[in-house]
Write a protein that holds these residues in place. Sequence first.
Motif, short mmCIF file in Angstrom:
data_model
loop_
_atom_site.label_atom_id
_atom_site.label_comp_id
_atom_site.label_asym_id
_atom_site.label_seq_id
_atom_site.Cartn_x
_atom_site.Cartn_y
_atom_site.Cartn_z
N THR A 228 0.63 -1.17 -0.17
CA THR A 228 0.02 -0.06 0.14
C THR A 228 0.72 1.30 0.02
OG1 THR A 228 -0.08 0.03 2.37
CG2 THR A 228 -1.84 -1.10 1.14
N GLY A 229 2.17 1.00 -0.16
CA GLY A 229 3.03 2.26 -0.27
C GLY A 229 3.77 2.46 -1.53
N PRO A 230 4.74 1.81 -1.90
CA PRO A 230 5.23 2.20 -3.01
C PRO A 230 4.84 1.43 -4.11
CG PRO A 230 6.98 0.89 -1.64
CD PRO A 230 5.87 1.41 -0.77
N TYR A 231 4.10 0.37 -4.06
CA TYR A 231 3.81 -0.60 -5.07
C TYR A 231 2.51 0.35 -6.06
CZ TYR A 231 1.13 -4.29 -7.40
OH TYR A 231 0.44 -4.98 -8.22
N PRO A 232 1.46 0.76 -5.12
CA PRO A 232 0.48 1.45 -5.82
C PRO A 232 0.93 2.70 -6.58
CG PRO A 232 -0.14 1.70 -3.63
CD PRO A 232 1.15 0.68 -3.80
N VAL A 233 2.00 3.25 -6.31
CA VAL A 233 2.67 4.39 -6.80
C VAL A 233 3.10 4.00 -8.09
CG1 VAL A 233 4.23 6.19 -6.64
CG2 VAL A 233 2.63 6.02 -4.58
N LEU A 234 4.00 2.82 -7.68
CA LEU A 234 4.72 2.42 -9.24
C LEU A 234 3.73 1.76 -10.02
CD1 LEU A 234 7.45 0.36 -7.12
CD2 LEU A 234 7.84 2.18 -8.79
N THR A 235 2.45 1.35 -9.76
CA THR A 235 1.71 0.76 -10.90
C THR A 235 0.68 2.00 -11.35
OG1 THR A 235 0.06 0.38 -9.07
CG2 THR A 235 1.54 -1.56 -9.92
N GLY A 236 0.64 3.09 -10.39
CA GLY A 236 -0.15 4.30 -10.86
C GLY A 236 0.52 5.15 -11.75
N THR A 237 1.91 5.20 -11.54
CA THR A 237 2.61 6.02 -12.60
C THR A 237 2.95 5.44 -13.90
OG1 THR A 237 4.61 5.16 -11.51
CG2 THR A 237 4.06 7.39 -10.84
N GLY A 238 2.98 3.87 -13.71
CA GLY A 238 3.14 3.39 -15.22
C GLY A 238 1.81 3.20 -15.68
N ALA A 239 0.67 3.19 -15.04
CA ALA A 239 -0.64 3.30 -15.91
C ALA A 239 -0.89 4.66 -16.42
CB ALA A 239 -1.78 2.68 -14.98
N LEU A 240 -0.38 5.68 -15.60
CA LEU A 240 -0.84 7.28 -16.16
C LEU A 240 0.14 7.50 -17.21
CD1 LEU A 240 -2.29 9.64 -15.78
CD2 LEU A 240 -0.70 10.29 -13.60
N ALA A 241 1.28 7.02 -17.18
CA ALA A 241 2.16 7.40 -18.40
C ALA A 241 1.61 6.70 -19.44
CB ALA A 241 3.62 6.88 -18.13
N ALA A 242 1.06 5.49 -19.38
CA ALA A 242 0.54 4.73 -20.75
C ALA A 242 -0.54 5.72 -21.24
CB ALA A 242 0.05 3.51 -20.34
N SER A 243 -1.39 6.33 -20.51
CA SER A 243 -2.63 7.16 -20.86
C SER A 243 -1.95 8.30 -21.53
CB SER A 243 -3.20 7.42 -19.56
OG SER A 243 -4.00 6.39 -19.02
N ILE A 244 -1.15 8.97 -20.96
CA ILE A 244 -0.37 10.01 -21.59
C ILE A 244 0.09 9.89 -23.03
CG2 ILE A 244 1.32 12.10 -21.43
CD1 ILE A 244 1.45 11.43 -18.32
N ARG A 245 0.89 8.61 -23.12
CA ARG A 245 1.52 8.14 -24.40
C ARG A 245 0.45 7.93 -25.33
NH1 ARG A 245 3.81 4.03 -22.12
NH2 ARG A 245 5.54 4.96 -21.03
N ALA A 246 -0.86 7.54 -24.95
CA ALA A 246 -1.90 7.18 -25.82
C ALA A 246 -2.39 8.80 -26.33
CB ALA A 246 -3.18 6.57 -25.08
N LEU A 247 -2.49 9.76 -25.44
CA LEU A 247 -2.90 11.04 -26.03
C LEU A 247 -1.86 11.83 -26.80
CD1 LEU A 247 -4.05 12.31 -22.32
CD2 LEU A 247 -5.68 11.78 -24.47
N GLU A 248 -0.55 11.58 -26.53
CA GLU A 248 0.56 11.96 -27.57
C GLU A 248 0.32 11.32 -28.75
OE1 GLU A 248 4.54 11.74 -26.11
OE2 GLU A 248 3.76 10.71 -24.15
N ALA A 249 -0.17 10.40 -28.91
CA ALA A 249 -0.28 9.58 -30.19
C ALA A 249 -1.50 9.86 -30.72
CB ALA A 249 -0.07 7.83 -30.03
N GLY A 250 -2.46 10.53 -30.28
CA GLY A 250 -3.78 10.97 -30.83
C GLY A 250 -4.76 10.00 -30.53
N ARG A 251 -4.53 9.27 -29.65
CA ARG A 251 -5.64 8.08 -29.36
C ARG A 251 -6.20 8.48 -27.95
NH1 ARG A 251 -2.92 3.95 -27.76
NH2 ARG A 251 -0.75 4.61 -27.87
N SER A 252 -7.18 7.59 -27.46
CA SER A 252 -7.79 7.93 -26.14
C SER A 252 -7.17 7.08 -25.28
CB SER A 252 -9.25 7.53 -26.22
OG SER A 252 -9.90 7.37 -24.93
N PRO A 253 -7.21 7.41 -24.17
CA PRO A 253 -6.38 6.36 -23.02
C PRO A 253 -7.24 4.94 -22.85
CG PRO A 253 -6.59 8.59 -22.08
CD PRO A 253 -7.16 8.55 -23.32
#
Length: 570
Positions: free
Chosen positions: A77-102
């Motif tokens: 409940t400490g580093p683990y959800p931050v690590l998974t959360g930053t990874g998933a949020l970065a993937a969403s931004i990557r989709a927006l960069e490419a003109g796609r929806s998250p």
Amino acid sequence: MTTSAPAADRLAEADRAVADLVRGESAWAALGLARRRELLERVHTAAGEHAAAWVRAAAAYKRLPDDSPLTGEEWITGPYPVLTGTGALAASIRALEAGRSPVDAFTTRPAPGGRVAVRVLPHSVYDRLLLSGFSADVWMPPGITTDEIRDRAGLALRRPKETGGVGVVLGAGNITSIPVLDVLYELYAHNRVVVLKLNPVTDGLLTVFRAVLAPLIDAGAVRILTGGADIGTHLVHHPDVGHVHMTGSAVTHDAIVFGTGAAGADRKRAGTPLLDKPVTSELGGVSPTLVLPGNWSDADLRFQAEHVATQRLHNGGYNCVASQVVVLSSGWAQKDRFLAHLRAALAKAPARPAYYPGSDDRVAQALTEYAGARRIGDRVLIEDLDARDPGPALTTEYFAPVLGVLELPGDPAAFLDDAVTTANERFAGTLGVNLIAHPRTLAALGPALDEAIARLRYGTVAVNAWTGVGYLTATASWGAFPGHTVDDVQSGIGVVHNALLLDGPERTVVRGPFRPAPRSLLHGEPSLSPKPPWFVTNRTAATTGRLLSGFAAAPRWSALPGIFASALRG
């Protein structure tokens, strides 16, 4: 800033932090999506590098021995959800960069009442292996179409130059990932630069948090402060602060928004807040666990009793979504046997210090309020709740290791109908509700199960799982059921986590296996999941949590055998 510094110095430092962010807002607005993603990826890297120090600091203030399996809770409940959360949020931004929806890579399906559900777990092959048998769907409000979901996902990142001013996050004092995740959501979902004021309980994490968030601090988008209520009050009323987000209790929320004492109560009744700016929040409540009657084996009774004990005792009971009342059928033939296993599970769970302020007083309060309450080690079980007059257990969040039992009549269908109504109308708060039932019972209910889920007015509904799994799922939404207002806040306003950046999600629905592996496979449940590592009785939780966090920092096939080996020994 330290709480030992003179008051004037601490207030001056708070002013400097806000002034820094006023300037930093312009710098943040100038950053494109790629640069913001790069900063987020650096936070992800830093969280992995400082994970061990993070866990040590959390275990220190919670007074957990270094060799305790309970330190697994701090990893998970400490580093683990931050690590998974930053990874998933970065993937969403990557989709927006490419003109796609998250959400383009995620599937959707119809849900009851004209809703659409987005399947967020499992998503990857790693999910299917590490969380075998678990699933999570985010239900959108009625009438929102799949096209609208896809077109709106991304929130403020669709307009990165339109910043949201300076916000204050009042950090939580219990689960250590909450402050970091709340900061990231304010910054990325709402385009709002943030000053984080730590809860004094977590001051020992200041160095770690500054190291993890250093990329965003250096970019001028985040500042972190310590201090007591005087600093929090100064920040939320600062003229250059435009928004407040907090995690805590409804009582604390009302003190911040309306003030304290008789004057605060008068303002609340009149609907005239002392704090005249938007406030979002994730607050607690009294979370119920509804146990449907059925024909269970003794192993089922024992496992699910440990499940319920975990829902109450995880993190010592200091969770906003900790189960506080178990709702059983008075006519269930196995009720007494289940309660015997529940008492045994409460007794078997490891003892731990009552680190959260006021815990002992709240335990004493429960013992005073209920003549039939019994102590089981450092925890309390109340088995004599009267359905006609259950007392404060349904309306007072004890935030301590106190668990009540409420009985309602009926067979599975009638009991479920009554239990849903009771949960909606008599329990304080709407953050999370758990539902436990034998697979045969769920099959017999058929469509009535989804209809019951749709009726439950809770932000997370978990079927044969704990709602905490929803918290740990980065792509799920987390927060109260929508519709609360500042003068009737219940479990809060708005959502967090939500790494797909869905616009206005209604709830998350989590499902899990009724039995652990290998019994699940023997009974036809497609689940390889052994006893979950968040169970308070898991013997290898510390090792499994550390390995899972290492995997989340750098996902790779080579890490899986070690995780599986540790999990199977749990």
